[in-house]
Scaffold this motif. Structure first.
Motif, mmCIF file in Angstrom:
data_model
loop_
_atom_site.group_PDB
_atom_site.id
_atom_site.type_symbol
_atom_site.label_atom_id
_atom_site.label_comp_id
_atom_site.label_asym_id
_atom_site.label_seq_id
_atom_site.Cartn_x
_atom_site.Cartn_y
_atom_site.Cartn_z
ATOM 1 N N ASP A 13 -1.039 9.703 4.216
ATOM 2 C CA ASP A 13 -1.987 10.286 3.252
ATOM 3 C C ASP A 13 -2.191 9.334 2.078
ATOM 4 O O ASP A 13 -1.454 9.369 1.088
ATOM 5 C CB ASP A 13 -1.436 11.633 2.767
ATOM 6 N N ASN A 48 11.852 -6.580 4.072
ATOM 7 C CA ASN A 48 11.010 -5.385 3.936
ATOM 8 C C ASN A 48 11.685 -4.512 2.898
ATOM 9 O O ASN A 48 12.826 -4.066 3.092
ATOM 10 C CB ASN A 48 10.873 -4.651 5.272
ATOM 11 N N LEU A 53 0.834 -1.201 0.000
ATOM 12 C CA LEU A 53 0.000 0.000 0.000
ATOM 13 C C LEU A 53 0.875 1.260 0.000
ATOM 14 O O LEU A 53 0.737 2.126 -0.856
ATOM 15 C CB LEU A 53 -0.909 -0.042 1.245
HETATM 16 C C1 LIG Z 1 8.708 -1.714 9.791
HETATM 17 C C2 LIG Z 1 7.654 -1.239 8.854
HETATM 18 C C3 LIG Z 1 6.869 -2.148 8.159
HETATM 19 C C4 LIG Z 1 5.906 -1.695 7.253
HETATM 20 N N1 LIG Z 1 5.201 -2.602 6.510
HETATM 21 C C5 LIG Z 1 4.341 -2.153 5.554
HETATM 22 C C6 LIG Z 1 3.689 -3.069 4.677
HETATM 23 O O1 LIG Z 1 3.845 -4.286 4.785
HETATM 24 N N2 LIG Z 1 2.876 -2.571 3.712
HETATM 25 C C7 LIG Z 1 2.664 -1.246 3.566
HETATM 26 O O2 LIG Z 1 1.924 -0.861 2.675
HETATM 27 N N3 LIG Z 1 3.259 -0.339 4.383
HETATM 28 C C8 LIG Z 1 4.104 -0.772 5.369
HETATM 29 N N4 LIG Z 1 4.748 0.131 6.192
HETATM 30 C C9 LIG Z 1 4.509 1.557 6.014
HETATM 31 C C10 LIG Z 1 3.739 2.168 7.181
HETATM 32 O O3 LIG Z 1 2.415 1.740 7.174
HETATM 33 C C11 LIG Z 1 3.897 3.695 7.067
HETATM 34 O O4 LIG Z 1 5.229 3.968 7.436
HETATM 35 C C12 LIG Z 1 2.931 4.445 7.942
HETATM 36 O O5 LIG Z 1 1.628 4.302 7.460
HETATM 37 C C13 LIG Z 1 3.260 5.938 8.012
HETATM 38 O O6 LIG Z 1 3.486 6.457 6.741
HETATM 39 P P1 LIG Z 1 4.810 7.321 6.455
HETATM 40 O O7 LIG Z 1 5.974 6.560 6.997
HETATM 41 O O8 LIG Z 1 4.836 7.683 5.033
HETATM 42 O O9 LIG Z 1 4.621 8.585 7.358
HETATM 43 P P2 LIG Z 1 4.171 10.046 6.873
HETATM 44 O O10 LIG Z 1 2.944 9.968 6.066
HETATM 45 O O11 LIG Z 1 5.352 10.705 6.290
HETATM 46 O O12 LIG Z 1 3.821 10.725 8.243
HETATM 47 C C14 LIG Z 1 4.832 10.943 9.235
HETATM 48 C C15 LIG Z 1 4.144 11.458 10.468
HETATM 49 O O13 LIG Z 1 3.619 12.753 10.232
HETATM 50 C C16 LIG Z 1 2.472 12.947 11.000
HETATM 51 N N5 LIG Z 1 1.367 13.306 10.105
HETATM 52 C C17 LIG Z 1 1.170 12.911 8.829
HETATM 53 N N6 LIG Z 1 0.054 13.456 8.328
HETATM 54 C C18 LIG Z 1 -0.493 14.195 9.308
HETATM 55 C C19 LIG Z 1 -1.683 14.990 9.434
HETATM 56 N N7 LIG Z 1 -2.536 15.133 8.422
HETATM 57 N N8 LIG Z 1 -1.925 15.574 10.610
HETATM 58 C C20 LIG Z 1 -1.082 15.433 11.648
HETATM 59 N N9 LIG Z 1 0.039 14.706 11.599
HETATM 60 C C21 LIG Z 1 0.341 14.099 10.450
HETATM 61 C C22 LIG Z 1 2.188 11.632 11.741
HETATM 62 O O14 LIG Z 1 2.745 11.653 13.035
HETATM 63 C C23 LIG Z 1 2.929 10.634 10.897
HETATM 64 O O15 LIG Z 1 3.309 9.490 11.596
HETATM 65 C C24 LIG Z 1 5.703 -0.316 7.104
HETATM 66 C C25 LIG Z 1 6.473 0.589 7.832
HETATM 67 C C26 LIG Z 1 7.439 0.143 8.692
HETATM 68 C C27 LIG Z 1 8.276 1.141 9.433
#
Ligand SMILES: Cc1cc2nc3c(=O)[nH]c(=O)nc-3n(C[C@H](O)[C@H](O)[C@H](O)COP(=O)(O)OP(=O)(O)OC[C@H]3O[C@@H](n4cnc5c(N)ncnc54)[C@H](O)[C@@H]3O)c2cc1C
Length: 642
Positions: free
Chosen positions: A214, A287, A206
């Motif tokens: 987002d 991963n 995803l």
């Molecule tokens: C170990 C690991 C395993 C994973 N496995 C999978 C997987 O199998 N499949 C998959 O699809 N994904 C996977 N992920 C991805 C994971 O789901 C995302 O990292 C998570 O959803 C957060 O997205 P991002 O890292 O892009 O954070 P970002 O979208 O960059 O956000 C960073 C932070 O900003 C803040 N923020 C963001 N938007 C807002 C808002 N509108 N208002 C206030 N605060 C906000 C929040 O605190 C957020 O945590 C994995 C991640 C990790 C670290």
């Protein structure tokens, strides 16, 4: 399984009259840009579509948390949990799978040369039937009830948390749940047997470099070309992705989020490539990122939910994944406890083992409290899922509590008790600290989920009472309503009446006492407190909505705080009821400590001497082997034993 897979029931989804979702309408009326309103509305609509899959009595407005807050009287029977009693064939698969993991763990053969769970282990687990637990028997699986599967992951995590996590990746968020819940018969027959046998392990793709929190920013897209889709784009952080495996790929088709089930090629090629990076967390699984360039997928692999789109599918699986995550935390924290006890008895300072010190005993008690909190939420949520509830808010409570509990346990309890040795190579803490922290982020970052919990809770109230007011204000061109202004009063008189009636009813009609089962006194007091506070919360929630009106979406800190308070009350209620059913004094004492801790966080009351006496006595009992569910766990070796 939770959702009605035939997807043909009536639904009572709440939507605004103009077709836009509540969130979209509220944001537009609140002055947000059309783009932001549209994006948030897309997420809100996906949420509505998931809702539409459930029969009305199992939708969010009829969920335990929603009813406990908004209805008169807390439905206590919906906060309890039945003891787990898996069918015999499921129990055998579970026992065999535990044996496989334990055997490899003891012989040091869990990992391959990359320090990832080895193919041999994965295939031995396949022989045991591990990967088919959640697949229906008709398609070669075991058809395990979710309320058996989830607590089983706690058992598995006590042997190896990574193996437990992989069952969730495969069965909940990977391809199993999407296909069995949203696939047509042909797709089920084609994919499920291989997923059940473990011939095909799966992952869910995803997240993208620009789309994590987002999900409206997804860019990977698929275009139909004959009987194939051609995929282009990039995924990031995908757990369990390996050439030859199967993934649920979320991509845009005609700008609509969709899920394609993809059997990945056996090796990378010019169309499908993996991106490697160093990642501290989930270090024993693969991963990686995925690059698709004109990658072709048969068109018949598209999952087509009767209602909703790809995000609907993602949300459904994530719900299950969140409970599994909490179950994993319950097992992982037991490993920490098993590691702390021998060390605390071994380490002597100022002439006494640290296990005799109040501070260390209190840490053991707190750890037990967190474990029992997780057990309670896992039993409760998984039972709700099996009953047919959507359970979104409830599963969010489990995810946030589980991940935060594990973080606190690791840093505040485990690390501090082991002192400097925590940071040695080979120490359970030092080697796994990132594993302990990452659940706060994946499957939805906690505070973002906390806001989602709050939005789900207020959606019906907002749509019923505030949206008409907002629309009337917008129609009259009033930005800041003043009830003393006759023109404002006139514009609002029709739409204010229902809300005034609700307020009056809420203030005048007394709350009913919760119908609690027979409970030990101290646990009863906690349950009564939580029920009372939940029932008192609508005035505060509605007051917040009244105060911030259409700007509420921007008052994230307030929403987050209110959400956390409500979640804490839910944890108190569940934990006190769960512990009542356990007939184990140590479990009940641990539940009491957790409820006392949460109550103090809510009321700000200082800790009493009685609390410290109770907590340290519990810690002493645990140090003496009184926490029965860790019996038989082999603690890790004491490093630098001098
Ligand atoms: C170990 C690991 C395993 C994973 N496995 C999978 C997987 O199998 N499949 C998959 O699809 N994904 C996977 N992920 C991805 C994971 O789901 C995302 O990292 C998570 O959803 C957060 O997205 P991002 O890292 O892009 O954070 P970002 O979208 O960059 O956000 C960073 C932070 O900003 C803040 N923020 C963001 N938007 C807002 C808002 N509108 N208002 C206030 N605060 C906000 C929040 O605190 C957020 O945590 C994995 C991640 C990790 C670290």
């Amino acid at each position: 399984m939770s959702a009605d897979s035939s997807q043909d029931h009536d639904n009572t989804v709440i939507a605004s009259t103009d077709g836009a979702s509540f969130a979209e309408t509220a944001l537009k009326l609140g002055g947000k840009s059309a783009e932001e309103a549209r994006r948030t509305g897309a997420i809100d609509q996906a949420d509505d579509q998931v809702e539409a899959m459930f029969q009305p009595q199992y939708q969010t407005v009829n969920s335990p948390v929603h009813r406990a807050v908004w209805e008169r009287g807390v439905p206590i029977d919906l906060f309890g949990s039945a003891p787990d009693d898996p069918p015999e064939h499921v129990r055998q698969i579970m026992d065999r799978s535990i044996d496989v993991a334990r055997r490899h763990s003891q012989s040091g053969t869990l990992m391959n040369q990359d320090q990832k769970i080895s193919d041999r282990v994965l295939s031995d687990l396949a022989d045991a039937g591990y990967w088919g637990l959640l697949v229906d028997e008709k398609y070669g699986g075991a058809g395990a009830p979710f309320r058996s599967f989830a607590p089983f992951l706690t058992r598995m995590a006590m042997v190896d948390p990574t193996i437990a996590g992989l069952a969730s990746v495969h069965g909940c968020i990977g391809a199993v749940d999407p296909v069995r819940t949203f696939g047509n018969e042909e797709q089920k027959q084609r994919f499920l047997p291989g997923l059940a046998s473990g011939e095909k392990l799966s992952a869910f793709a995803l997240t993208e470099p620009c789309a994590g929190s987002d999900l409206t920013a997804l860019r990977t897209c698929a275009v139909l070309d004959g009987d194939q889709y051609v995929v282009n784009g990039e995924k990031l952080f995908i757990t369990n992705v390996v050439p030859g495996r199967t993934i649920g790929l979320v991509c845009l088709i005609d700008d609509v989020p969709s899920v394609l089930v993809c059997d990945l090629p056996a090796a990378e090629d010019e169309h499908f490539q993996l991106t490697n990076y160093g990642l501290w967390a989930l270090k024993h699984t693969y991963n990686r990122g995925i690059l698709f360039r004109d990658y072709r997928v048969p068109a018949r692999n598209l999952l087509q939910p009767v209602r909703g789109n790809g995000l609907t599918i993602a949300y459904h699986g994530l719900n299950l994944g969140r409970v599994s995550l909490c179950a994993n935390a319950a097992g992982t924290m037991r490993l920490m406890m098993a590691s702390m006890i021998p060390w605390a008895k071994f380490r002597v300072t100022y002439g006494e083992p640290i296990a005799t010190r109040e501070l260390v005993r209190r840490r053991l008690a707190r750890l037990a409290a967190l474990v029992i909190g997780c057990d309670s939420l896992v039993a409760w949520c998984s039972g709700l899922i099996d009953q047919g509830f959507r359970g979104e808010m409830e599963c969010i409570v489990a995810k946030i509590f589980g991940s935060e509990a594990q973080k606190e346990a690791a840093i505040e309890l485990f690390m501090k008790t082991h002192g400097g040795r925590s940071f040695l190579h080979g120490h359970l803490f030092g080697d796994n600290v990132h594993e302990y922290l990452a659940p706060c982020i994946y499957e939805g970052e906690g505070e973002m989920l906390g806001m989602a919990f709050f939005k789900s809770l207020v959606k019906h109230h907002g749509t019923t009472y505030f949206e008409p007011i907002g629309k009337a204000l917008a129609a009259a061109g009033i930005r800041v309503p003043n009830p003393l202004n006759p023109a404002h009063f006139w514009a609002l008189k029709g739409v204010m009446a229902p809300y005034a009636r609700w307020m009056l009813g809420h203030v005048l009609v007394p709350r009913t006492a919760p119908a609690l089962p027979p409970m030990p006194d101290r646990l009863r007091q906690h349950a009564e407190f939580a029920a009372r506070q939940l029932q008192n919360s609508p005035r505060q929630i509605s007051g917040t909505m009244r105060k911030h009106q259409l700007k509420l979406a921007d008052r994230q800190c307030r929403m987050s705080e209110l959400s956390a308070r409500l979640q804490q009350l839910v944890v108190i209620l569940c934990t006190s009821l769960y512990a009542t059913g356990q007939q184990d004094e140590v479990v009940q004492a641990a539940a009491d400590i957790l409820c006392q801790d949460l109550t103090r966080q809510l009321t700000g009351a200082p800790r009493t001497d009685r609390y410290y006496r109770d907590a340290t006595r519990l810690g002493e009992t645990i140090a003496d082997g009184g926490f029965r569910s860790i019996a038989g766990l082999n603690p890790d070796e004491i490093l630098m034993p001098y």
